[in-house]
Design a protein around this motif. Structure first.
Motif: not given
Length: 261
Positions: A24, A27-29
């Motif tokens: 993961l 950037s969390g994207q």
């Protein structure tokens, strides 16, 4: 997002030959999953001084890094790079041309806000659930489609169908195998959950016929990956006459990776 991962050896006295990871990015994207099922070596050797767990750790580690760090590179290209990197780590000490040089099945998935990419090579499985609940099994079924006569002995398999045209393919030392993988891209909006399983876990569907792929994913969602592995182990122990297991090993390494968006 919910993520769960379970990996259990078939024999507690032996190393687990599977590999699994979930990445993961900061950037969390998006994210990625990697699942490998190492091919158990024959008793007469592989031409390599390294173990299958050594191989899966390095190939899996390379894939875990590359799927996160090179998000614009197609998964097949990343598999090719990872195989090359792993082969380079032992090419000077081992016979990588041996048909049983360490090798593994591969499942990759990578998601972004727009899409979900996937790659499947050999007999591990990737289950995809839509928002409406439809479950699709993404499979490389070349091994399953071979006649039993082609799989009669290890020697016959190695000389005629393993990593050969008309047979089946695994990730070993040849990076060109990446073009043999089943690949594709789905819109992210059409995917609610993913489940990647090695064949030690797919036994619940494929050997014991306890349910279909939708039932399998529903079990994982409701009770978790460990529940699926536990049920497989109970079924294996109960098949004392080997009615369903046949010539297969009693217990196989079993790994399940679950991602719910």
């Amino acid at each position: 997002m919910r993520t769960e991962l379970v990996s259990e050896p078939g024999d507690a006295a032996l190393p687990n030959e599977d590999f699994a990871s979930i990445g993961l990015p900061a950037s969390g994207q998006g994210g990625s999953l990697v699942l490998l099922d190492g091919v158990t070596p024959p008793r007469d050797g592989t031409g390599c001084r390294h173990s299958v767990p050594w191989f899966t750790a390095r190939l899996g580690g390379a894939l875990a890094e590359l799927t996160v760090s090179l998000q614009d590179v197609p998964l097949a290209d990343l598999l090719s790079r990872a195989v090359s990197r792993t082969a380079g780590a032992h090419a000077k000490t081992c016979d990588l041309s041996h048909p049983r040089t360490p090798q593994a099945t591969v499942v990759l998935a990578r998601w972004s806000p727009e899409s979900v990419e996937y790659l499947v090579l050999s007999d591990s499985a990737l289950l995809v659930e839509s928002p409406g609940g439809t479950v699709t099994a993404l499979l490389d079924d070349r091994l399953a489609r071979l006649p039993r006569s082609a799989l009669a002995t290890d020697a016959l398999v190695d000389s005629t169908v393993r990593n050969r045209e008309g047979g089946f393919f695994t990730a070993a030392a040849d990076p060109s195998v990446a073009v043999r993988a089943v690949t594709g891209t789905l819109p992210r909006a059409e995917v609610r959950a993913l489940a990647a399983l090695t064949d030690g876990a797919t036994r619940w569907v494929e050997k014991f016929r306890e349910g279909d792929w939708a039932d399998c994913l529903a079990l994982v969602r409701k009770e978790g990956p460990q529940a699926l592995v536990d049920r497989v182990r109970a079924l294996e122990r109960a098949d004392t006459d080997r009615v369903l297991l046949g010539r297969s090993k009693t217990h196989d390494d079993a790994t399940v990776v679950y991602v719910e968006f």
